[in-house]
Design a protein around this motif. Structure first.
Motif, PDB file in Angstrom:
ATOM      1  N   ALA A 121      32.149  40.817  40.846  1.00 45.43           N
ATOM      2  CA  ALA A 121      32.698  42.173  40.806  1.00 45.43           C
ATOM      3  C   ALA A 121      32.544  42.780  39.413  1.00 45.43           C
ATOM      4  O   ALA A 121      32.155  43.949  39.265  1.00 45.43           O
ATOM      5  N   THR A 122      32.834  41.994  38.380  1.00 45.58           N
ATOM      6  CA  THR A 122      32.709  42.489  37.008  1.00 45.58           C
ATOM      7  C   THR A 122      31.257  42.807  36.658  1.00 45.58           C
ATOM      8  O   THR A 122      30.948  43.847  36.064  1.00 45.58           O
ATOM      9  N   SER A 123      30.355  41.905  37.039  1.00 43.76           N
ATOM     10  CA  SER A 123      28.937  42.115  36.732  1.00 43.76           C
ATOM     11  C   SER A 123      28.394  43.358  37.429  1.00 43.76           C
ATOM     12  O   SER A 123      27.664  44.162  36.829  1.00 43.76           O
ATOM     13  N   HIS A 124      28.763  43.540  38.704  1.00 43.69           N
ATOM     14  CA  HIS A 124      28.276  44.708  39.439  1.00 43.69           C
ATOM     15  C   HIS A 124      28.869  45.995  38.874  1.00 43.69           C
ATOM     16  O   HIS A 124      28.163  47.024  38.784  1.00 43.69           O
ATOM     17  N   ALA A 125      30.135  45.954  38.469  1.00 45.49           N
ATOM     18  CA  ALA A 125      30.747  47.138  37.871  1.00 45.49           C
ATOM     19  C   ALA A 125      30.051  47.503  36.565  1.00 45.49           C
ATOM     20  O   ALA A 125      29.842  48.690  36.277  1.00 45.49           O
ATOM     21  N   THR A 179      35.443  50.213  41.605  1.00 49.25           N
ATOM     22  CA  THR A 179      35.552  50.152  43.060  1.00 49.25           C
ATOM     23  C   THR A 179      34.308  49.528  43.672  1.00 49.25           C
ATOM     24  O   THR A 179      34.393  48.733  44.612  1.00 49.25           O
ATOM     25  N   GLY A 180      33.134  49.860  43.142  1.00 47.10           N
ATOM     26  CA  GLY A 180      31.901  49.257  43.633  1.00 47.10           C
ATOM     27  C   GLY A 180      31.896  47.752  43.451  1.00 47.10           C
ATOM     28  O   GLY A 180      31.420  47.009  44.315  1.00 47.10           O
ATOM     29  N   GLY A 181      32.430  47.278  42.321  1.00 43.92           N
ATOM     30  CA  GLY A 181      32.526  45.837  42.101  1.00 43.92           C
ATOM     31  C   GLY A 181      33.476  45.178  43.076  1.00 43.92           C
ATOM     32  O   GLY A 181      33.183  44.101  43.623  1.00 43.92           O
ATOM     33  N   TYR A 182      34.622  45.820  43.308  1.00 40.67           N
ATOM     34  CA  TYR A 182      35.582  45.268  44.270  1.00 40.67           C
ATOM     35  C   TYR A 182      34.999  45.260  45.678  1.00 40.67           C
ATOM     36  O   TYR A 182      35.197  44.301  46.438  1.00 40.67           O
ATOM     37  N   GLN A 183      34.296  46.321  46.045  1.00 43.91           N
ATOM     38  CA  GLN A 183      33.672  46.380  47.366  1.00 43.91           C
ATOM     39  C   GLN A 183      32.714  45.209  47.575  1.00 43.91           C
ATOM     40  O   GLN A 183      32.719  44.564  48.629  1.00 43.91           O
TER      41      GLN A 183
END
Length: 334
Positions: A268-272, A287-291
């Protein structure tokens, strides 16, 4: 209770107290156990303790989690990650080798000969990896990305708690009526659906509209799945191995939650960070990372559902593996 107490302690005193509170609990538990639980004979330390195996498996698991978490700083294919990952794998393989040869292993490998026992352990790890990680990430979403970012730690944690109390009371009756496998499968299906729904939450979403509809199937599904899974795991264990199977079932919960949280929060952190680099707002990137984490968690539970449907059998047809004739008290001590 942990979610509610953790949020309250963080808000009223300090986040450090989520650790300090375990000290009095750790004192009360053994004192109470000594007063309440019946004393049973055991072999004690006279026949030896598998200290070597304990010294192998503990750092193996800790090093694995540390390696995963540090990938945010070093990357998945860096020499740092690959070397530490190889060291953790080597320690784990050495532990398995010791269990095969130790006269009194802490984890006799024979317990995994049962499809129900080994399958239940794997399902437990996959299910917990998805469910426990969502609790952490959902609190962060409520605090940082929802329509109301004014949630206190206590209110955010209370909104993310699982609604499993009703299903926990209903599970024994359903298991007695339909069998544990028949209750486990819809429970895992509900968890999968709930996590998939969280994978679609928008930035600035409403708790009632976007979060609560996902929490309801999650809580009910977990309340149905956990007792059913425990019943299946224990039903296939021999009387001599029942203590080992019970201990392993609870251990897999801790392992699954540790690895699941490490992997999903790291992803999640990396994608965010990637989304922030592409120009997304902070709320949208988080939100994108959590998704992404919720979707992967849903996939993990979906794999658990597939394993349960194809591998597990009802207690009436499950055949426990043959075990060596050993005194029950002696084996329980191991």
């Amino acid at each position: 209770m942990g979610l509610l107490a953790g949020g309250t302690l963080t808000q009223t005193i300090s986040w450090h107290w989520i650790f300090f509170v375990n000290v009095p609990i750790g004192i009360v538990a053994p004192v109470s156990a000594g007063r309440v639980l019946a004393s049973e004979p055991g072999v004690g330390l006279g026949k030896g303790t598998d200290v070597v195996s304990a010294l192998l498996v503990t750092p193996a698991l800790m090093l694995s989690v540390y390696t995963i978490v540090e990938t945010t700083n070093y990357g998945w294919t860096s020499p740092h990650t690959l070397s530490l990952g190889a060291a953790a794998l080597a320690l784990l393989l050495a532990f398995v080798a010791c269990q095969a040869k130790a006269p009194h292993p802490i984890l006799p490998l024979r317990v995994f000969r049962s499809r129900n026992v080994s399958g239940a352990m794997g399902i437990q790890a996959l299910m917990v990896a998805g469910v426990f990680s969502f609790q952490f990430l959902c609190v962060l979403y409520c605090r940082r990305c929802s329509a109301s970012t004014r949630y206190t730690p206590a209110s955010a944690s209370s909104r993310s708690r699982s609604r499993s109390a009703c299903s926990l009371g209903l599970s024994p009756k359903l298991i007695a009526r339909f069998g544990p496998r028949a209750v486990l499968l819809p429970g895992l299906s509900l968890i999968t659906a709930g996590l998939a729904a969280l994978g679609r939450i928008p930035a600035g979403g409403s708790y009632v509209v976007d979060v609560l509809p996902a929490l309801l199937p999650l809580g009910i599904g977990f309340g149905l799945a956990m007792p059913s899974l425990a019943t299946l795991a224990m039903s296939a264990a021999t009387p001599q191995d029942s203590g080992i199977a019970s201990g392993m079932f609870n251990t897999m919960q801790q392992i699954g939650s540790a690895f699941g949280l490490a992997v999903l929060s790291t992803l999640a952190t990396s994608h965010a960070d990637v989304l922030l680099g592409d120009g997304a707002s902070t709320a949208s990137a988080l939100t994108g990372g959590y998704q992404l984490a919720f979707r992967i968690g849903s996939g993990l539970v979906a794999v658990a559902l597939l394993v349960a449907a194809t591998l597990l059998s009802s207690p009436a047809t499950a055949q426990p593996p043959a075990a060596k004739e050993e005194p029950v008290a002696e084996n329980a001590t191991h």
